[in-house]
Design an enzyme around this catalytic site. Sequence first.
Site, PDB file in Angstrom:
ATOM      1  N   ASP A 116       7.497  26.059  67.775  1.00 41.17           N
ATOM      2  CA  ASP A 116       8.145  25.076  66.908  1.00 41.17           C
ATOM      3  C   ASP A 116       9.306  24.430  67.652  1.00 41.17           C
ATOM      4  OD1 ASP A 116       9.938  27.183  66.867  1.00 41.17           O
ATOM      5  OD2 ASP A 116      10.419  26.982  64.743  1.00 41.17           O
ATOM      6  N   ASP A 174      12.499  24.676  67.886  1.00 47.87           N
ATOM      7  CA  ASP A 174      13.550  25.418  68.585  1.00 47.87           C
ATOM      8  C   ASP A 174      13.029  26.675  69.274  1.00 47.87           C
ATOM      9  OD1 ASP A 174      13.174  26.978  66.270  1.00 47.87           O
ATOM     10  OD2 ASP A 174      15.277  27.592  66.227  1.00 47.87           O
ATOM     11  N   SER A 224      15.221  23.595  63.658  1.00 47.70           N
ATOM     12  CA  SER A 224      13.978  24.349  63.825  1.00 47.70           C
ATOM     13  C   SER A 224      12.735  23.475  63.656  1.00 47.70           C
ATOM     14  CB  SER A 224      13.978  25.530  62.845  1.00 47.70           C
ATOM     15  OG  SER A 224      12.936  26.419  63.112  1.00 47.70           O
ATOM     16  N   ASP A 238      11.550  29.497  68.250  1.00 44.29           N
ATOM     17  CA  ASP A 238      11.592  30.866  67.731  1.00 44.29           C
ATOM     18  C   ASP A 238      10.338  31.230  66.939  1.00 44.29           C
ATOM     19  OD1 ASP A 238      12.036  29.444  65.398  1.00 44.29           O
ATOM     20  OD2 ASP A 238      13.849  30.531  64.811  1.00 44.29           O
TER      21      ASP A 238
END
Length: 444
Positions: free
Chosen positions: A241, A243, A102, A245
């Site tokens: 960000d 990833d 992430s 999400d």
Amino acid sequence: MAERKYFGTDGVRGKVGQFPITPDFALKLGWAAGKILATQGTKQVLIGKDTRISGYMLESALEAGLAAAGLSAAFVGPMPTPAIAYLTRTFRAEAGIVISASHNPYYDNGIKFFSSVGEKLPDEVEEAIEALLDQPMDCVESAQLGKAMRINDAAGRYIEFCKGTFPANASLKGYKIVVDCANGATYHIAPNVMRELGAEVIEIGTKPDGLNINEKCGATDIKALQKVVVESGADVGLAYDGDGDRIMMVDHLGNKVDGDQILFIIAREALRSGKLHGGVVGTLMSNMGLEVALKHLAIPFTRANVGDRYVLEQLKEKGWKLGGENSGHIIVLDKNTTGDGIIASLEVLAAMEAHKMSLNDLARAVPLFPQVLINVRFEGGKNPLESDAVKAVAADVEKRLAGRGRILLRKSGTEPLIRVMVECEDGALAQSCAEEIVEAVKSN
């Protein structure tokens, strides 16, 4: 629920090269997951990743483990986490695997799973996988081994899905949008979504090299985005960000618009269109300004523990569809099964277009309360929050803030720290109250 040995709240995560983020553990994890997930279905698992260089190593190890258990792997390459949730559903796969840490630096990585319907694996399935991880590996007969394939049109499929959530009779023509993809998984998705909806797009953070993910860019560091938005005269800035999400936004004046404000804008628009489906779930860290603004619209609001997992649990429990965190995890359950930065940004852009209002005007409806956060380190094993003196000071502060603010005292789960948070419409009062609590914590 049994105590976990390997799985945390967000899968398996750590520093690359150190257990459990090693190729041998990933191989074993792929095998164990494959043994548990193998059913009478397609016996296929989707594997996606962000742009970290270690993703190549980990996806190969996972694929080998899955193959040994008789499951085939379908690689989609660098894709946002919510895209894996969506694609797992549409391909009718047994499961989806995301290789990502992430918003963490490139030298961290993680592995998490989605079920066949694009949701977190049930606890009992994770526990069954954990139990197998301590068993010796075996291998199916040669004729039963899994295969590997690559899905070349995965990005296009997800781009079309995202565009399909935007009102069919609207477009982004005339908008200048700066898109910061954190050199992460949205780098080839988000700019194309915005362009194909008609916007003029300026890209930053879209040149990943395997090492620069989240480095001075993206949702956790928006300074570069703010600068480009102001200098280019853009209407809005979007920061995802690593990833994809999370979403943070920047208005045309360079002001940050955080997850609480984004959540309110989406909630108000859903209320206006009759699509709210109940209330809104925030977290213990959601700003009181959000709670007050929602109350003015008679929208029910409840707080979950910090973490998008707990927001999702509350949404399911209540049968509601909208929730999120001030960090930018926004969950719109009638659009996707997990937090989706691109979907959330499109919801806000649709509201801007529908009302011909700037992001600054829309966000102004949520006057965020000043928030003071102080971490206090403590010695020894005793938790200061259990002290009668600290409890008395906290109770006195709460009484003084009644109706105008709130406090939140939490013990860190990883360090000997007490996290003191005070927010109040009067910033000076919030600061003095926080300092008062800090002194009590230090003295006990």
